[in-house]
Structure formats: structure tokens, C-alpha cells
Design a protein around this motif. Structure first.
Motif, short mmCIF file in Angstrom:
data_model
loop_
_atom_site.label_atom_id
_atom_site.label_comp_id
_atom_site.label_asym_id
_atom_site.label_seq_id
_atom_site.Cartn_x
_atom_site.Cartn_y
_atom_site.Cartn_z
N LYS A 1 0.85 -1.19 0.00
CA LYS A 1 0.00 0.00 0.00
C LYS A 1 0.89 1.24 0.00
CE LYS A 1 -3.84 -2.31 2.29
NZ LYS A 1 -4.74 -2.36 3.46
N GLY A 2 1.70 1.30 -1.04
CA GLY A 2 2.61 2.43 -1.18
C GLY A 2 3.97 2.19 -0.58
N LYS A 3 4.03 1.48 0.58
CA LYS A 3 5.28 1.32 1.29
C LYS A 3 5.38 -0.08 1.91
CE LYS A 3 6.41 5.81 1.05
NZ LYS A 3 7.60 6.34 0.37
N ILE A 4 6.61 -0.53 2.11
CA ILE A 4 6.89 -1.69 2.94
C ILE A 4 7.53 -1.16 4.22
CG2 ILE A 4 8.26 -3.80 3.18
CD1 ILE A 4 6.01 -4.14 1.21
N THR A 5 7.05 -1.61 5.37
CA THR A 5 7.51 -1.09 6.65
C THR A 5 8.62 -1.97 7.22
OG1 THR A 5 5.32 -0.17 7.12
CG2 THR A 5 6.83 -0.43 8.98
N PHE A 6 9.71 -1.34 7.59
CA PHE A 6 10.80 -2.00 8.30
C PHE A 6 10.79 -1.46 9.72
CE2 PHE A 6 11.83 -2.01 3.88
CZ PHE A 6 12.48 -3.21 3.65
N GLU A 7 10.69 -2.36 10.70
CA GLU A 7 10.65 -1.88 12.07
C GLU A 7 11.36 -2.84 13.01
OE1 GLU A 7 6.70 -2.10 14.02
OE2 GLU A 7 5.98 -2.80 12.08
N GLU A 8 11.90 -2.26 14.07
CA GLU A 8 12.59 -3.00 15.12
C GLU A 8 12.37 -2.24 16.41
OE1 GLU A 8 15.16 -5.19 17.65
OE2 GLU A 8 13.88 -5.64 15.92
N GLY A 9 11.56 -2.82 17.32
CA GLY A 9 11.23 -2.11 18.54
C GLY A 9 10.48 -0.83 18.20
N GLN A 10 10.97 0.30 18.70
CA GLN A 10 10.36 1.59 18.43
C GLN A 10 10.85 2.22 17.13
OE1 GLN A 10 7.84 2.76 20.40
NE2 GLN A 10 8.09 0.74 21.35
N GLU A 11 11.84 1.59 16.51
CA GLU A 11 12.40 2.11 15.26
C GLU A 11 11.54 1.67 14.09
OE1 GLU A 11 14.87 4.12 14.97
OE2 GLU A 11 15.79 4.06 16.95
N LYS A 12 11.20 2.60 13.21
CA LYS A 12 10.37 2.27 12.06
C LYS A 12 10.73 3.19 10.89
CE LYS A 12 6.02 1.42 12.71
NZ LYS A 12 4.55 1.59 12.94
N SER B 1 9.49 2.37 -0.49
CA SER B 1 8.70 1.87 -1.62
C SER B 1 9.45 0.73 -2.29
CB SER B 1 8.45 2.99 -2.63
OG SER B 1 7.69 4.03 -2.05
N VAL B 2 8.74 -0.37 -2.52
CA VAL B 2 9.34 -1.58 -3.08
C VAL B 2 8.67 -1.90 -4.41
CG1 VAL B 2 9.58 -4.08 -2.72
CG2 VAL B 2 10.00 -2.50 -0.83
N PHE B 3 9.45 -2.43 -5.35
CA PHE B 3 8.90 -2.84 -6.64
C PHE B 3 9.19 -4.31 -6.91
CE2 PHE B 3 13.26 -1.76 -7.77
CZ PHE B 3 13.61 -2.79 -8.65
N PHE B 4 8.39 -4.90 -7.77
CA PHE B 4 8.66 -6.20 -8.38
C PHE B 4 8.96 -5.94 -9.85
CE2 PHE B 4 5.58 -8.87 -5.53
CZ PHE B 4 6.38 -8.57 -4.42
N ALA B 5 9.93 -6.64 -10.41
CA ALA B 5 10.18 -6.61 -11.84
C ALA B 5 10.37 -8.04 -12.32
CB ALA B 5 11.41 -5.77 -12.18
N ARG B 6 9.84 -8.33 -13.49
CA ARG B 6 10.03 -9.66 -14.04
C ARG B 6 10.14 -9.59 -15.57
NH1 ARG B 6 5.95 -8.86 -16.89
NH2 ARG B 6 3.80 -9.47 -16.43
N GLY B 7 10.92 -10.55 -16.11
CA GLY B 7 11.08 -10.66 -17.54
C GLY B 7 11.43 -12.10 -17.86
N SER B 8 11.10 -12.54 -19.06
CA SER B 8 11.34 -13.94 -19.44
C SER B 8 12.51 -14.06 -20.40
CB SER B 8 10.08 -14.55 -20.05
OG SER B 8 9.67 -13.83 -21.19
N LYS B 9 13.18 -15.20 -20.34
CA LYS B 9 14.36 -15.46 -21.17
C LYS B 9 13.94 -15.74 -22.60
CE LYS B 9 18.62 -18.19 -21.24
NZ LYS B 9 19.46 -19.16 -20.47
#
Length: 259
Positions: free
Chosen positions: A235-246, A250-258
Motif C-alpha cells: 500500500k505504497g510502502k513496505i515497513t521496516f521496524e525494530e522495537g520503536q524504530e520504524k 517503496s518496493v517494486f517487483f520486476a520480471r522478464g522472461s528469457k
């Protein structure tokens, strides 16, 4: 080995034992995003057998093989294991490989179906590593790098080397960060990883994200430009968090065929 390769190997070897714990929510979020898009990925998955087929027949599932490169503790393998017949992981670090294999064994998964190996397929000085010269390390249906491209010294070379491991029509897929235009955010993200994993973590990052144009060019030059696709996930972002740190990226997927 190149200096950054050595940094990656040393740092992530030390971080392996706590990686799943520190990023359990993030890992599960990305696994969910991958599974939601399995049709978009474009592989003829092992589970896609006709629903009318007699369940009592001895017809085996079709063979579908995954190469999980820079596999870490096995995020991509965990996401795609339900849809393939074999997961082969390769990672620079002994610690990550041990975590991957321990997790698979604890689930009762045999080595013939899921196993990781320590090694490097993308060294500029060793284009054909002897440890990975056997047929079991070629002709994959899909090769995936999950959040690893930004650690590679030469992502274009990585795409070429992985493409060589695919069968014709096989899919190369990467999961990584979109570029961020705000320098202060990049600094904040680097500081977050430094706090969570130590100051050497930020030093293993060589690229701050990849645009669609950059990835498409790499894929085309590697011979995996067929049916190219690139999309932002979450939903726009991937959250990285550890304890109170956050922090969010933004993450993408890319794909292509041989071709």
C-alpha cells in the motif's frame, strides 16, 4: 572478492541469526505481496494442474524449479514453495545458508525439495564457479533476488549471470527498492539499518534504488526482456521496524522472461 562482496559476506554472516526475528513483520508482508501476484509473475506453477484430474492417479506434478539467489534466510523460497517442486538457495554467507537450511529441516522439508548453498554466482573474476557447474544448478523455471540487488556491485552482471541459469522462457524476477528522490530520507534509512544491524550494515548498500528504465535495460541486455513487467507493491510502502524504530520504503517487483 571485491571489497563490497567481502563487506556483505562478513556483515550478513553475523546478522543471520537475528534477521528473521528483527524483520519478521516485514518478511511476512513481502511474502504476502509475492503470493498475491503469483499469476503476474508469469510462471506455469506446479500447482496449476487441471481440477478435473483424478486425485487417485499417480501422475506427478510438473517440475518447477526456483533459484533463490542471495537467498538470505529464505524469504522468496518461503513465498513460492507452495507453487514449485524445488527451491535452490545460494547466498554468500554461511550464516544465512545455515538459517535457511535449519528452517527447512525443522519443517520436515527434504533437501531434494529445498536446500541452500554458500557461494557467489556474480563474481567478475569467476564467471563459471566450479561448485555450481553441475546440471542441478541450471535450467531453472524462475530465478528471484529478494532485496539483494541494491547490495550488488554490478547489478547488470548479476542479471546476466542469473539469466544463464534459466531455461528458455524462464523468468527472472527481482524485488527491490524504488529510488527515493529525497536525500534526507536515504540518510534516515541508512541510519535505521545502522542502528538495527550496526554501522557496517549501511556500507553493504551500493545502490539506493532502481527505476523501471534502469531495470528494463538490465533485463534486455541480459536476454530476459520478454514480457517485461515492473510494478510498485504494498500500500505504497513496505515497513521496516525494530522495537520503536520504524522506516518505510517503496518496493517494486520486476520480471522478464528469457528469450
Amino acid at each position: 572478492m571485491a571489497s563490497n562482496t567481502e563487506k556483505n559476506q562478513s556483515h550478513w554472516n553475523e546478522a543471520a541469526s537475528t534477521y528473521n526475528t528483527k524483520f519478521s513483520k516485514t518478511i511476512q508482508q513481502i511474502i504476502s505481496e509475492i503470493q498475491k501476484r503469483k499469476d503476474w509473475i508469469g510462471v506455469d506453477w506446479a500447482e496449476d494442474i487441471s481440477d478435473t484430474e483424478d486425485a487417485n492417479t499417480s501422475t506427478p506434478k510438473k517440475t518447477v524449479r526456483l533459484l533463490d539467489y542471495a537467498c538470505g534466510t529464505g524469504l522468496v523460497s518461503r513465498a513460492l514453495a507452495p507453487y514449485v517442486t524445488q527451491c535452490v538457495g545460494i547466498d554468500l554467507t554461511e550464516g544465512m545458508v545455515n538459517e535457511y537450511n535449519t528452517s527447512a529441516r525443522n519443517q520436515g522439508i527434504p533437501e531434494s525439495e529445498m536446500q541452500a548453498f554458500q557461494g557467489n554466482l556474480i563474481s567478475p573474476d569467476d564467471p563459471s564457479p566450479s561448485a555450481f557447474s553441475g546440471p542441478e544448478f541450471f535450467n531453472f523455471d524462475i530465478a528471484v533476488v529478494g532485496l539483494g540487488f541494491h547490495h550488488f556491485d554490478n547489478p547488470a552482471l548479476a542479471a546476466k549471470r542469473l539469466a544463464e541459469r534459466l531455461k528458455k522462457g524462464g523468468v527472472l524476477m527481482i524485488v527491490d527498492f524504488l529510488p527515493h528522490e529525497h536525500f534526507q530520507f536515504v540518510i534516515r534509512f541508512a541510519m535505521f539499518f545502522a542502528r538495527v544491524f550496526g554501522h557496517n550494515a549501511a556500507k553493504t548498500v551500493t545502490h539506493m534504488g532502481f527505476s523501471e528504465e534502469e531495470v528494463k535495460k538490465m533485463f534486455e541486455e541480459a536476454g530476459v526482456g520478454g514480457d517485461f513487467g515492473y510494478l510498485q507493491v504494498g500500500k505504497g510502502k513496505i515497513t521496516f521496524e525494530e522495537g520503536q524504530e520504524k522506516v518505510e520504503r517503496s518496493v517494486f517487483f520486476a520480471r522478464g522472461s528469457k528469450l
